[in-house]
Scaffold this motif. Structure first.
Motif, short mmCIF file in Angstrom:
data_model
loop_
_atom_site.label_atom_id
_atom_site.label_comp_id
_atom_site.label_asym_id
_atom_site.label_seq_id
_atom_site.Cartn_x
_atom_site.Cartn_y
_atom_site.Cartn_z
N LYS A 63 52.35 29.01 84.28
CA LYS A 63 52.59 30.38 83.52
C LYS A 63 51.95 31.01 82.87
CE LYS A 63 56.71 28.36 80.64
NZ LYS A 63 56.76 28.38 79.60
N PRO A 64 51.89 32.23 82.84
CA PRO A 64 50.78 33.29 82.64
C PRO A 64 49.94 33.03 81.14
CG PRO A 64 52.42 34.58 82.05
CD PRO A 64 53.00 33.13 82.78
N THR A 65 48.27 33.07 81.48
CA THR A 65 47.96 32.81 79.78
C THR A 65 46.98 33.99 79.67
OG1 THR A 65 45.99 31.63 80.86
CG2 THR A 65 47.57 30.24 80.83
N ILE A 66 47.22 34.64 81.03
CA ILE A 66 45.90 36.23 80.43
C ILE A 66 46.89 37.83 80.66
CG2 ILE A 66 43.54 37.33 81.94
CD1 ILE A 66 42.94 35.24 80.09
N ALA A 67 46.96 37.95 80.41
CA ALA A 67 47.57 40.08 80.49
C ALA A 67 45.85 40.42 81.00
CB ALA A 67 48.00 40.32 79.63
N ARG A 68 46.20 41.32 82.41
CA ARG A 68 45.19 42.86 82.74
C ARG A 68 45.23 43.51 81.98
NH1 ARG A 68 42.72 44.82 87.25
NH2 ARG A 68 40.43 45.09 87.45
N ILE A 69 45.39 44.91 81.46
CA ILE A 69 46.02 45.68 81.10
C ILE A 69 45.47 47.20 82.01
CG2 ILE A 69 47.05 47.31 79.39
CD1 ILE A 69 47.08 44.54 77.98
N TRP A 70 45.92 47.90 82.44
CA TRP A 70 45.29 49.39 83.32
C TRP A 70 46.32 50.51 82.62
CZ3 TRP A 70 47.15 52.99 85.55
CH2 TRP A 70 46.91 54.65 86.16
N ARG A 71 45.00 51.71 81.94
CA ARG A 71 45.91 53.09 81.98
C ARG A 71 45.29 53.72 82.12
NH1 ARG A 71 45.67 49.51 77.06
NH2 ARG A 71 48.24 49.04 75.78
N GLY A 72 46.12 55.00 82.41
CA GLY A 72 45.99 55.72 83.35
C GLY A 72 46.47 57.24 82.41
N ARG A 73 46.24 58.61 83.37
CA ARG A 73 46.98 59.61 82.44
C ARG A 73 47.07 60.75 83.93
NH1 ARG A 73 44.96 63.51 78.43
NH2 ARG A 73 42.44 62.33 79.21
N THR A 74 47.85 61.14 83.77
CA THR A 74 48.39 62.73 84.71
C THR A 74 48.86 63.85 84.02
OG1 THR A 74 51.03 61.89 84.95
CG2 THR A 74 49.24 60.80 86.23
N ARG A 75 48.64 64.56 84.70
CA ARG A 75 49.48 65.77 84.46
C ARG A 75 51.19 65.45 84.14
NH1 ARG A 75 46.26 68.53 87.46
NH2 ARG A 75 48.39 68.77 89.09
N PRO A 76 52.85 66.28 83.99
CA PRO A 76 53.69 66.09 83.87
C PRO A 76 53.63 66.45 85.30
CG PRO A 76 53.55 66.78 82.14
CD PRO A 76 52.17 67.39 82.15
N ASP A 77 53.26 67.77 86.18
CA ASP A 77 53.37 67.95 86.85
C ASP A 77 53.03 67.56 88.28
OD1 ASP A 77 50.94 69.41 86.39
OD2 ASP A 77 51.13 70.44 88.07
N VAL A 78 52.58 66.29 87.99
CA VAL A 78 52.19 65.45 89.89
C VAL A 78 53.11 63.63 88.73
CG1 VAL A 78 49.96 66.66 90.07
CG2 VAL A 78 49.90 64.76 88.75
#
Length: 108
Positions: A4-19
């Protein structure tokens, strides 16, 4: 090793809507498959806003050691994909690592 997972690794990024569609296809092809090979699970989320589109990737790990082995000893270091600088508004500077305290996946 726990299954069972005990760790969550979270990445976030953002783009312009057109891409956003281009980046979604790119991250599905280049960013997600390596995680699918070694993590217990992976999720990719997309949030379309008026001015930008956010992508969030969460990978699940049995232990901090397993995640650290995948990241070659640098679990909080962002490993950018080749086209991130071209497609993202800015390069994310951090990864979040969370201990999973409740894991109820009985979604209906």
């Amino acid at each position: 090793m726990p299954t069972k997972p005990t760790i969550a690794r979270i990445w976030r990024g953002r783009t312009r809507p057109d891409v956003a569609d281009t980046y979604e296809a790119y991250i599905r092809a280049e960013g997600i498959p390596p995680l699918q090979k070694v993590a217990l699970g992976v999720q990719l989320f997309r949030e379309d806003r008026e001015e930008e589109t956010w992508f969030t990737t969460i990978s699940y790990w049995p232990t901090i050691e397993a995640m650290t082995a995948f990241t070659k000893g640098a679990p909080t270091k962002v490993h950018h994909l080749d086209r991130d600088a071209e497609l993202l508004i800015e390069l994310p500077e951090r990864i979040e690592i969370h201990r999973i305290l409740v894991n109820d996946q009985n979604l209906r």
